[in-house]
Design a protein around this motif. Sequence first.
Motif, PDB file in Angstrom:
ATOM      1  N   GLY A  14       0.844  -1.205   0.000  1.00 20.09           N
ATOM      2  CA  GLY A  14       0.000   0.000   0.000  1.00 20.09           C
ATOM      3  C   GLY A  14       0.872   1.246   0.000  1.00 20.09           C
ATOM      4  N   ARG A  75       0.872  -4.766  -5.503  1.00 19.29           N
ATOM      5  CA  ARG A  75       0.924  -6.022  -4.753  1.00 19.29           C
ATOM      6  C   ARG A  75       1.141  -7.093  -5.818  1.00 19.29           C
ATOM      7  NH1 ARG A  75      -0.799  -4.253   0.354  1.00 19.29           N
ATOM      8  NH2 ARG A  75      -2.429  -2.684   0.283  1.00 19.29           N
ATOM      9  N   THR A 129       4.553   2.518   5.436  1.00 16.36           N
ATOM     10  CA  THR A 129       3.172   2.021   5.482  1.00 16.36           C
ATOM     11  C   THR A 129       2.402   2.874   6.489  1.00 16.36           C
ATOM     12  OG1 THR A 129       1.753   0.217   6.276  1.00 16.36           O
ATOM     13  CG2 THR A 129       4.013   0.185   7.073  1.00 16.36           C
ATOM     14  N   ILE A 130       1.150   3.141   6.183  1.00 17.68           N
ATOM     15  CA  ILE A 130       0.369   3.938   7.138  1.00 17.68           C
ATOM     16  C   ILE A 130       0.035   3.133   8.395  1.00 17.68           C
ATOM     17  CG2 ILE A 130      -0.652   5.375   5.323  1.00 17.68           C
ATOM     18  CD1 ILE A 130      -3.338   3.838   5.956  1.00 17.68           C
ATOM     19  N   ASP A 131       0.216   1.802   8.315  1.00 12.72           N
ATOM     20  CA  ASP A 131      -0.248   0.935   9.408  1.00 12.72           C
ATOM     21  C   ASP A 131       0.591   1.009  10.688  1.00 12.72           C
ATOM     22  OD1 ASP A 131      -2.275   0.087   7.795  1.00 12.72           O
ATOM     23  OD2 ASP A 131      -1.352  -1.818   7.264  1.00 12.72           O
ATOM     24  N   MET A 173      -8.325   2.304   8.830  1.00  7.98           N
ATOM     25  CA  MET A 173      -7.509   1.187   8.345  1.00  7.98           C
ATOM     26  C   MET A 173      -6.710   0.550   9.480  1.00  7.98           C
ATOM     27  SD  MET A 173      -6.256   2.103   4.521  1.00  7.98           S
ATOM     28  CE  MET A 173      -7.381   1.839   3.149  1.00  7.98           C
ATOM     29  N   ARG A 175      -5.602  -3.662   9.404  1.00  6.59           N
ATOM     30  CA  ARG A 175      -6.108  -5.045   9.411  1.00  6.59           C
ATOM     31  C   ARG A 175      -5.626  -5.799  10.644  1.00  6.59           C
ATOM     32  NH1 ARG A 175      -4.453  -6.695   3.433  1.00  6.59           N
ATOM     33  NH2 ARG A 175      -2.905  -5.179   4.033  1.00  6.59           N
ATOM     34  N   HIS A 257      -9.779   4.868   1.657  1.00 11.44           N
ATOM     35  CA  HIS A 257      -8.468   5.198   1.105  1.00 11.44           C
ATOM     36  C   HIS A 257      -8.067   6.661   1.211  1.00 11.44           C
ATOM     37  CE1 HIS A 257      -9.012   1.135  -0.298  1.00 11.44           C
ATOM     38  NE2 HIS A 257      -7.716   1.094  -0.502  1.00 11.44           N
ATOM     39  N   ARG A 260      -4.831   7.006   2.917  1.00  9.25           N
ATOM     40  CA  ARG A 260      -3.525   6.720   2.298  1.00  9.25           C
ATOM     41  C   ARG A 260      -3.000   7.885   1.470  1.00  9.25           C
ATOM     42  NH1 ARG A 260      -3.700   0.650   0.885  1.00  9.25           N
ATOM     43  NH2 ARG A 260      -3.482   1.284  -1.266  1.00  9.25           N
TER      44      ARG A 260
END
Length: 327
Positions: A14, A75, A129-131, A173, A175, A257, A260
């Motif tokens: 992402g 991906r 990554t934004i995660d 977001m 997961r 999104h 992001r």
Amino acid sequence: MEKVKNIAVLTSGGDAPGMNAAIRAVVRACSYYEVECFGVYKGYEGLIHNEMEKLNARSVRNIINKGGTFLKSARSNDFRTEEGRKKAHDNLIKNSIDALIVIGGDGSFTGALKLSEEFNFPVVGIPGTIDNDINGTDYTIGYDTALNTVVEAIDKIRDTASSHNRLFLIEVMGRDAGDIALNAGIGAGAEEILIPEEDMGIDRLIESLRKSKKTGKTSSIIVVAEGDKSGKNIFELGEYVEENLEDYEVRVSVLGHIQRGGAPSCYDRVLASKLGVGAVETLLEGKSQVMIGIVHKQVTIVPLTTALGKRTHKHDRLIKVADITSV
Ligand SMILES: Nc1ncnc2c1ncn2[C@@H]1O[C@H](COP(=O)(O)OP(=O)(O)OP(=O)(O)O)[C@@H](O)[C@H]1O
Ligand SMILES: O=P(O)(O)OC[C@H]1O[C@](O)(CO)[C@@H](O)[C@@H]1O
Ligand SMILES: [Mg+2]
């Protein structure tokens, strides 16, 4: 390891705000240390299909302020196979590239490590990554910007929630990681925050909302991470709350999104610049299979295996802060 002369850089997984700033720093560090830099398009897909070109200091002008990644991201299912990684390695050799910098998340690092182990090829990872779901770094590039985007969006939703005395469930977001939900939730004053790492239980949620209603609250915000443990998707959760909580009209909002995109925050630009330069220096020092991260404001080098390991970082304190401040 022989002296590195040609470095390739790619963005994978992402996209995240600040990836451009990281590419810029890599390219300009290569220029400073007089090594060639190749930009690979579309992550591992581009490596498999030999989509790359030489970049110089001027190729990366006016991008530090731009969201997304000008090298594009992807991906790649093919890269998950040995055959795909062999093609990628063949192209690296064909272009005389002797080291690879991968800007991406945990999946991208897993792929980089496999490539490196299978072909003894030098790789360095930059967490983008934004995660914020990577071990061994306090921050990943893009996370700070995403947090600010989420807080701004929740502030707007709060206005309408309050005007209509409504309860809003807002999906963000994440997961597997509750970092965005927890931090943006505290920052935006959410009443409840549901994260993948902790199972609050739906009944406790209803009880807590009922209690805060009794204390005089007329509207509420619940921030829900994508991977929360309630076992229901956000729309089912919304219906459940509406059915089980008297006097509240419920609405659901999925931020999606927008989290992001957008111009990177100053924090992400500076972080990306530090990590980009650090990645090139690390390769030139002969290191490989490591990630450049940031811990207590210091740039640090950790093995990719550590970066991919279980996070030592705990949310307990933040959960308590959220509980105390949301009454
Ligand atoms: N187990 C694996 N083996 C080989 N390659 C992998 C593996 N896992 C991921 N990759 C490669 O890395 C790419 C990016 O991984 P993934 O989609 O998990 O995103 P990420 O880097 O974790 O970023 P984000 O979670 O922020 O989207 C995958 O599309 C794939 O090409
Ligand atoms: O829409 P995509 O690209 O599959 O990505 C969605 C996922 O990527 C992430 O945004 C990380 O980049 C996750 O939080 C989210 O689950
Ligand atoms: Mg990931």
